[in-house]
Motif scaffolding. Structure first.
Motif, PDB file in Angstrom:
ATOM      1  N   LYS A  14      30.234  12.521  23.144  1.00  0.00           N
ATOM      2  CA  LYS A  14      31.684  12.641  23.039  1.00  0.00           C
ATOM      3  C   LYS A  14      32.066  14.043  22.589  1.00  0.00           C
ATOM      4  CE  LYS A  14      35.582   9.903  21.424  1.00  0.00           C
ATOM      5  NZ  LYS A  14      35.976   8.787  20.536  1.00  0.00           N
ATOM      6  N   MET A  15      31.269  14.574  21.681  1.00  0.00           N
ATOM      7  CA  MET A  15      31.527  15.949  21.229  1.00  0.00           C
ATOM      8  C   MET A  15      31.392  16.907  22.389  1.00  0.00           C
ATOM      9  SD  MET A  15      30.530  17.169  17.487  1.00  0.00           S
ATOM     10  CE  MET A  15      28.865  17.509  17.910  1.00  0.00           C
ATOM     11  N   GLY A  16      30.372  16.644  23.220  1.00  0.00           N
ATOM     12  CA  GLY A  16      30.167  17.489  24.385  1.00  0.00           C
ATOM     13  C   GLY A  16      31.378  17.486  25.305  1.00  0.00           C
ATOM     14  N   ILE A  17      32.009  16.338  25.445  1.00  0.00           N
ATOM     15  CA  ILE A  17      33.179  16.244  26.316  1.00  0.00           C
ATOM     16  C   ILE A  17      34.322  17.100  25.767  1.00  0.00           C
ATOM     17  CG2 ILE A  17      34.960  14.699  27.200  1.00  0.00           C
ATOM     18  CD1 ILE A  17      32.837  12.515  27.343  1.00  0.00           C
ATOM     19  N   HIS A  18      34.587  16.956  24.455  1.00  0.00           N
ATOM     20  CA  HIS A  18      35.644  17.768  23.840  1.00  0.00           C
ATOM     21  C   HIS A  18      35.327  19.247  23.992  1.00  0.00           C
ATOM     22  CE1 HIS A  18      37.631  14.333  22.293  1.00  0.00           C
ATOM     23  NE2 HIS A  18      36.797  14.076  21.326  1.00  0.00           N
ATOM     24  N   LEU A  19      34.054  19.555  23.761  1.00  0.00           N
ATOM     25  CA  LEU A  19      33.624  20.951  23.837  1.00  0.00           C
ATOM     26  C   LEU A  19      33.829  21.527  25.221  1.00  0.00           C
ATOM     27  CD1 LEU A  19      30.324  21.573  21.926  1.00  0.00           C
ATOM     28  CD2 LEU A  19      32.418  22.892  21.863  1.00  0.00           C
ATOM     29  N   ASN A  20      33.468  20.744  26.224  1.00  0.00           N
ATOM     30  CA  ASN A  20      33.624  21.232  27.592  1.00  0.00           C
ATOM     31  C   ASN A  20      35.085  21.533  27.913  1.00  0.00           C
ATOM     32  OD1 ASN A  20      30.995  21.391  28.444  1.00  0.00           O
ATOM     33  ND2 ASN A  20      30.920  19.269  29.129  1.00  0.00           N
ATOM     34  N   GLN A  21      35.963  20.665  27.417  1.00  0.00           N
ATOM     35  CA  GLN A  21      37.390  20.897  27.634  1.00  0.00           C
ATOM     36  C   GLN A  21      37.821  22.195  26.968  1.00  0.00           C
ATOM     37  OE1 GLN A  21      38.886  16.962  26.240  1.00  0.00           O
ATOM     38  NE2 GLN A  21      40.177  17.089  28.027  1.00  0.00           N
ATOM     39  N   LEU A  22      37.381  22.353  25.715  1.00  0.00           N
ATOM     40  CA  LEU A  22      37.771  23.546  24.967  1.00  0.00           C
ATOM     41  C   LEU A  22      37.206  24.800  25.620  1.00  0.00           C
ATOM     42  CD1 LEU A  22      39.176  24.730  22.539  1.00  0.00           C
ATOM     43  CD2 LEU A  22      37.138  24.287  21.176  1.00  0.00           C
ATOM     44  N   ALA A  82      23.771  23.194  20.557  1.00  0.00           N
ATOM     45  CA  ALA A  82      23.422  22.405  19.368  1.00  0.00           C
ATOM     46  C   ALA A  82      23.610  20.912  19.618  1.00  0.00           C
ATOM     47  CB  ALA A  82      24.264  22.866  18.179  1.00  0.00           C
ATOM     48  N   THR A  83      24.667  20.560  20.344  1.00  0.00           N
ATOM     49  CA  THR A  83      24.870  19.129  20.617  1.00  0.00           C
ATOM     50  C   THR A  83      23.780  18.595  21.531  1.00  0.00           C
ATOM     51  OG1 THR A  83      26.280  19.503  22.556  1.00  0.00           O
ATOM     52  CG2 THR A  83      27.392  19.295  20.441  1.00  0.00           C
ATOM     53  N   GLU A  84      23.334  19.440  22.464  1.00  0.00           N
ATOM     54  CA  GLU A  84      22.291  18.986  23.383  1.00  0.00           C
ATOM     55  C   GLU A  84      20.966  18.750  22.675  1.00  0.00           C
ATOM     56  OE1 GLU A  84      22.578  22.048  26.266  1.00  0.00           O
ATOM     57  OE2 GLU A  84      24.332  21.158  27.220  1.00  0.00           O
ATOM     58  N   HIS A  85      20.799  19.388  21.527  1.00  0.00           N
ATOM     59  CA  HIS A  85      19.578  19.165  20.745  1.00  0.00           C
ATOM     60  C   HIS A  85      19.809  18.202  19.596  1.00  0.00           C
ATOM     61  CE1 HIS A  85      18.523  23.012  22.766  1.00  0.00           C
ATOM     62  NE2 HIS A  85      17.350  22.422  22.841  1.00  0.00           N
ATOM     63  N   ASN A  86      20.948  17.540  19.613  1.00  0.00           N
ATOM     64  CA  ASN A  86      21.303  16.610  18.530  1.00  0.00           C
ATOM     65  C   ASN A  86      21.136  17.256  17.161  1.00  0.00           C
ATOM     66  OD1 ASN A  86      21.605  14.921  20.651  1.00  0.00           O
ATOM     67  ND2 ASN A  86      20.264  13.311  19.910  1.00  0.00           N
ATOM     68  N   ASN A  87      21.512  18.503  17.088  1.00  0.00           N
ATOM     69  CA  ASN A  87      21.299  19.281  15.869  1.00  0.00           C
ATOM     70  C   ASN A  87      22.573  19.291  15.033  1.00  0.00           C
ATOM     71  OD1 ASN A  87      20.901  21.250  13.955  1.00  0.00           O
ATOM     72  ND2 ASN A  87      20.448  22.895  15.403  1.00  0.00           N
ATOM     73  N   ARG A  88      22.665  18.354  14.109  1.00  0.00           N
ATOM     74  CA  ARG A  88      23.924  18.222  13.367  1.00  0.00           C
ATOM     75  C   ARG A  88      24.267  19.416  12.491  1.00  0.00           C
ATOM     76  NH1 ARG A  88      26.067  13.041   9.897  1.00  0.00           N
ATOM     77  NH2 ARG A  88      28.104  13.918   9.415  1.00  0.00           N
ATOM     78  N   PRO A  89      23.317  19.907  11.703  1.00  0.00           N
ATOM     79  CA  PRO A  89      23.682  21.096  10.908  1.00  0.00           C
ATOM     80  C   PRO A  89      24.063  22.279  11.790  1.00  0.00           C
ATOM     81  CG  PRO A  89      21.389  20.443  10.504  1.00  0.00           C
ATOM     82  CD  PRO A  89      21.964  19.428  11.406  1.00  0.00           C
TER      83      PRO A  89
END
Lengths: 254, 210
Positions: free
Chosen positions: B130-138, B160-167
């Motif tokens: 879901k974060m990726g979707i928002h990011l792509n829009q932005l 970072a989202t693609e690597h599930n890297n939260r920090p």
């Protein structure tokens, strides 16, 4: 963004994008180039606008066309984003090309991602062009060959509806098969800029020039009857301000 | 000390007042309150008591100001040539095109940034998709207006989202908010100068009404 009346001489583009900003941009780009523009935010709405009703059972049959809608609004080109929720640009492209009534409408795909397999898939499915976002004015120049082609075909269809000055009326009756002179209508702005063997649209033709231009048209368009031209005419290389892959129907992308 | 800040004249500086630093969400909240206004400051090196624009000299100086700011932003990589495209698309038939598009961008981006922060702040956060979707829009809209630095931070964020890297995502979000604030401030500055210039030019070259 009004509806295009059937007798409008302007080239009407339907732009499809789920992003509001990109819709504003593409609308402005197209208006600046003197095209008439309608924007919608999804593939489904695009199909509705084109007068296409989908089969509910999802069979690959040609979707039925609602005759009323199709006659009210004439779309000369569709330009669509690739990545959209629900129906993607690729799905929309497929639906259009599968439709017997709409398959002649050129479709252009836009995408922010430079994915060669995506690009070749779209071109194979029948897209005329593939633009990388953000789209620029120089990209629209690459549409000119397609638009010139379409506006000539449009002219043919609207032969009867034009107001023709007396002096060439006889000429046109004699040569009914061929196109009417482009000078008799409001030409899209790009006709003046695009390098062509024909004369400038602004010049008022004499009868001799009229005959000449019609003859030239005959020579240049030996496949008038083919609605769908093959991609064997190369695009004139337009100077672009940045290097970018030039994808057209003739390119094979590996 | 004392009451927070002085009220100079009858104006309170909005977002740009005070320190220029950013601390992510706080700055974003303040930035949200900032609107493009018609206010401008008068400047006059000569003490005639009249603002420059009335002396008819303002337009040229402001033009230089605007170009200087633009050049700076290009040099810093904050904006790229796509922004120039936007400006080229503005003309008499569409005189406010750039500010219209940019205001839409601000509105949408702030919503997306709030969504992103909301997602990351969740205790049980896991929806990278879901974060990726928002990011792509932005990313898409930032690239469409020529916001190069913001777009680049989005790219790093997406990695970072693609690597599930939260920090990594949190760091990227902080940077993103910072870059966005900076961009917004600068664009507001640009629009203010443009408005002043239009006023000044109007005085020198009165508009013919049709």
């Amino acid at each position: 963004m009004g509806m295009a009346a059937a007798e409008s001489q302007q080239f009407h583009v339907l732009a499809v994008d789920d992003s509001l900003i990109d819709r504003k941009l593409i609308e402005r780009l197209l208006r600046t180039s003197s095209y008439q523009v309608t924007t919608v935010d999804s593939g489904t709405k695009a199909l509705e606008f084109l007068g296409l009703r989908e089969n509910d059972d999802g069979t690959p049959n040609t979707p039925s066309v609602s005759p009323n809608n199709h006659q009210e609004v004439e779309v000369n080109m569709v330009i669509t984003d690739y990545c959209m929720p629900g129906m993607t640009g690729y799905d929309l492209l497929k639906k259009i090309k599968e439709s017997s009534s709409l398959r002649n409408i050129p479709v252009v795909i836009m995408s922010s991602e430079n994915v060669p397999s995506r690009i070749s898939r779209c071109l194979e499915e029948g897209a005329e062009e593939f633009f990388l976002k953000p789209v620029r004015l120089s990209d629209l120049n690459r549409l000119k060959p397609h638009i010139m082609k379409m506006s000539k075909l449009k002219d043919q269809d609207q032969n009867q509806k034009q107001v023709i000055p007396e002096k060439i009326e006889n000429l046109l009756e004699v040569q009914k098969q061929h196109q009417p002179p482009p000078q008799q209508q409001q030409p899209p702005q790009i006709q003046n800029e695009y390098p062509q063997p024909q004369e400038e649209a602004q010049v008022q033709p004499t009868l001799e020039q009229q005959q000449q231009s019609l003859q030239q048209n005959n020579n240049n368009n030996n496949s008038n009857s083919n609605k769908r031209k093959s991609m064997d005419q190369s695009l004139s290389p337009e100077p672009t301000d940045r290097t970018r892959p030039r994808y057209s129907g003739i390119a094979t992308v590996v | 000390m004392g009451s927070g800040g002085r009220l100079t004249g009858n104006r309170l500086q909005g977002v740009v007042g005070g320190r220029r630093g950013c601390n992510g969400a706080e700055e974003l909240a303040r930035a949200g309150a900032c609107e493009v206004t018609g206010e401008w400051k008068s400047r006059s090196p000569v003490k005639t008591g009249l603002p420059l624009w009335m002396l008819g000299l303002g337009a040229d100086l402001l033009w230089a100001d605007m170009n200087r700011l633009l050049a700076f932003l290009f040099h810093q990589g904050v904006l790229d040539e796509q922004f120039l495209q936007l400006q080229q698309l503005q003309d008499e038939t569409s005189p406010n095109f750039v500010s219209e598009v940019v205001n839409i961008y601000f509105h949408e981006s702030e919503k997306l940034l709030r969504n992103l922060r909301g997602l990351l702040m969740e205790r049980e956060f896991s929806d990278y998709k879901k974060m990726g979707i928002h990011l792509n829009q932005l990313m898409g809209s930032s690239s469409s207006i020529g916001a190069k630095r913001v777009t680049n931070v989005c790219l790093a964020f997406r990695a970072a989202t693609e690597h599930n890297n939260r920090p990594g995502c949190l760091r990227a979000l902080e940077m993103l908010e910072h870059e966005y604030c900076y961009l917004k401030n600068k664009l507001h500055e640009l629009f203010q100068i443009e408005q002043q210039r239009a006023l000044a030019a109007g005085v020198r070259y009165p508009v013919q009404n049709n």
